[in-house]
Design a protein around this motif. Sequence first.
Motif, PDB file in Angstrom:
ATOM      1  N   SER A   3      16.674  18.693  13.672  1.00 54.09           N
ATOM      2  CA  SER A   3      15.322  18.726  13.119  1.00 54.09           C
ATOM      3  C   SER A   3      15.220  17.838  11.888  1.00 54.09           C
ATOM      4  CB  SER A   3      14.943  20.150  12.720  1.00 54.09           C
ATOM      5  OG  SER A   3      15.031  21.001  13.835  1.00 54.09           O
ATOM      6  N   GLY A   4      14.055  17.237  11.698  1.00 52.95           N
ATOM      7  CA  GLY A   4      13.804  16.441  10.511  1.00 52.95           C
ATOM      8  C   GLY A   4      14.408  15.054  10.540  1.00 52.95           C
ATOM      9  N   ARG A   5      14.950  14.653  11.677  1.00 48.64           N
ATOM     10  CA  ARG A   5      15.551  13.316  11.833  1.00 48.64           C
ATOM     11  C   ARG A   5      15.147  12.760  13.192  1.00 48.64           C
ATOM     12  NH1 ARG A   5      21.303  12.594   9.444  1.00 48.64           N
ATOM     13  NH2 ARG A   5      21.250  10.993  11.032  1.00 48.64           N
ATOM     14  N   ASN A   6      15.152  11.446  13.311  1.00 47.94           N
ATOM     15  CA  ASN A   6      14.893  10.835  14.612  1.00 47.94           C
ATOM     16  C   ASN A   6      16.111  10.064  15.098  1.00 47.94           C
ATOM     17  OD1 ASN A   6      14.784   8.721  12.877  1.00 47.94           O
ATOM     18  ND2 ASN A   6      12.704   8.100  13.372  1.00 47.94           N
ATOM     19  N   ALA A   7      17.279  10.424  14.572  1.00 46.96           N
ATOM     20  CA  ALA A   7      18.540   9.804  14.974  1.00 46.96           C
ATOM     21  C   ALA A   7      19.618  10.882  15.003  1.00 46.96           C
ATOM     22  CB  ALA A   7      18.920   8.703  13.990  1.00 46.96           C
ATOM     23  N   CYS A   8      20.705  10.575  15.702  1.00 47.30           N
ATOM     24  CA  CYS A   8      21.817  11.515  15.822  1.00 47.30           C
ATOM     25  C   CYS A   8      22.882  11.206  14.770  1.00 47.30           C
ATOM     26  CB  CYS A   8      22.440  11.420  17.214  1.00 47.30           C
ATOM     27  SG  CYS A   8      21.286  11.837  18.534  1.00 47.30           S
ATOM     28  N   TYR A   9      23.754  12.170  14.575  1.00 48.83           N
ATOM     29  CA  TYR A   9      24.884  11.967  13.677  1.00 48.83           C
ATOM     30  C   TYR A   9      25.901  11.042  14.344  1.00 48.83           C
ATOM     31  CZ  TYR A   9      22.868  15.844  11.107  1.00 48.83           C
ATOM     32  OH  TYR A   9      22.015  16.653  10.406  1.00 48.83           O
ATOM     33  N   THR A  10      26.750  10.424  13.556  1.00 50.62           N
ATOM     34  CA  THR A  10      27.770   9.510  14.053  1.00 50.62           C
ATOM     35  C   THR A  10      28.619  10.186  15.130  1.00 50.62           C
ATOM     36  OG1 THR A  10      27.857   8.444  11.894  1.00 50.62           O
ATOM     37  CG2 THR A  10      29.714   8.047  13.374  1.00 50.62           C
ATOM     38  N   GLY A  11      28.832   9.485  16.229  1.00 47.16           N
ATOM     39  CA  GLY A  11      29.642  10.006  17.330  1.00 47.16           C
ATOM     40  C   GLY A  11      28.840  10.742  18.388  1.00 47.16           C
ATOM     41  N   TRP A  12      27.579  10.996  18.134  1.00 45.93           N
ATOM     42  CA  TRP A  12      26.716  11.688  19.086  1.00 45.93           C
ATOM     43  C   TRP A  12      25.809  10.667  19.766  1.00 45.93           C
ATOM     44  CZ3 TRP A  12      26.165  17.197  19.640  1.00 45.93           C
ATOM     45  CH2 TRP A  12      27.068  17.925  18.870  1.00 45.93           C
ATOM     46  N   THR A  13      25.322  10.992  20.973  1.00 45.37           N
ATOM     47  CA  THR A  13      24.440  10.114  21.733  1.00 45.37           C
ATOM     48  C   THR A  13      23.034  10.686  21.752  1.00 45.37           C
ATOM     49  OG1 THR A  13      26.277   9.482  23.172  1.00 45.37           O
ATOM     50  CG2 THR A  13      24.049   9.079  24.015  1.00 45.37           C
ATOM     51  N   ILE A  14      22.057   9.842  21.449  1.00 42.94           N
ATOM     52  CA  ILE A  14      20.670  10.312  21.463  1.00 42.94           C
ATOM     53  C   ILE A  14      20.159  10.381  22.900  1.00 42.94           C
ATOM     54  CG2 ILE A  14      19.642   8.020  21.136  1.00 42.94           C
ATOM     55  CD1 ILE A  14      17.587   9.563  19.271  1.00 42.94           C
ATOM     56  N   CYS A  82      20.399  15.420  20.895  1.00 37.50           N
ATOM     57  CA  CYS A  82      21.640  14.654  20.959  1.00 37.50           C
ATOM     58  C   CYS A  82      22.665  15.346  21.847  1.00 37.50           C
ATOM     59  CB  CYS A  82      22.227  14.503  19.549  1.00 37.50           C
ATOM     60  SG  CYS A  82      21.051  13.886  18.326  1.00 37.50           S
ATOM     61  N   SER A  83      23.583  14.562  22.399  1.00 36.09           N
ATOM     62  CA  SER A  83      24.682  15.124  23.184  1.00 36.09           C
ATOM     63  C   SER A  83      26.000  14.575  22.650  1.00 36.09           C
ATOM     64  CB  SER A  83      24.503  14.796  24.667  1.00 36.09           C
ATOM     65  OG  SER A  83      24.539  13.397  24.878  1.00 36.09           O
ATOM     66  N   TYR A  84      27.050  15.311  22.916  1.00 37.60           N
ATOM     67  CA  TYR A  84      28.379  14.912  22.445  1.00 37.60           C
ATOM     68  C   TYR A  84      29.369  15.087  23.579  1.00 37.60           C
ATOM     69  CZ  TYR A  84      32.606  14.709  19.609  1.00 37.60           C
ATOM     70  OH  TYR A  84      33.805  14.364  19.076  1.00 37.60           O
ATOM     71  N   LYS A  85      30.111  14.038  23.858  1.00 38.71           N
ATOM     72  CA  LYS A  85      31.145  14.104  24.887  1.00 38.71           C
ATOM     73  C   LYS A  85      32.466  13.675  24.273  1.00 38.71           C
ATOM     74  CE  LYS A  85      27.948  13.123  28.591  1.00 38.71           C
ATOM     75  NZ  LYS A  85      27.515  12.223  29.619  1.00 38.71           N
ATOM     76  N   GLU A  86      33.494  14.483  24.505  1.00 39.48           N
ATOM     77  CA  GLU A  86      34.821  14.147  23.973  1.00 39.48           C
ATOM     78  C   GLU A  86      35.553  13.219  24.902  1.00 39.48           C
ATOM     79  OE1 GLU A  86      37.190  17.278  22.373  1.00 39.48           O
ATOM     80  OE2 GLU A  86      35.415  18.476  22.025  1.00 39.48           O
TER      81      GLU A  86
END
Length: 86
Positions: A3-14, A82-86
Amino acid sequence: MVSGRNACYTGWTIEYAGYLMAEHHSHASNKNFVCVDGDAEAANCSSGDSEDGALLYVVESSCNPLKCPPYVSGCELTCAVCSYKE
């Protein structure tokens, strides 16, 4: 959902970015917030019957309790899924 952002954190995929929305603040069940895609399109409705359901409203920021800046009071809040895959 971020929430409050239009981008993901480093390492995550939008997956998509859009606007934070919820039911009207006066509704008793307005506790669910959803991220609605900024490029969403209306679906074709095949029946002429009323399809009234829950109405969503854009969530606006407020300097109490949010910290201003970076937030601006009265502005629509963005979000990102966002999604995160290891």
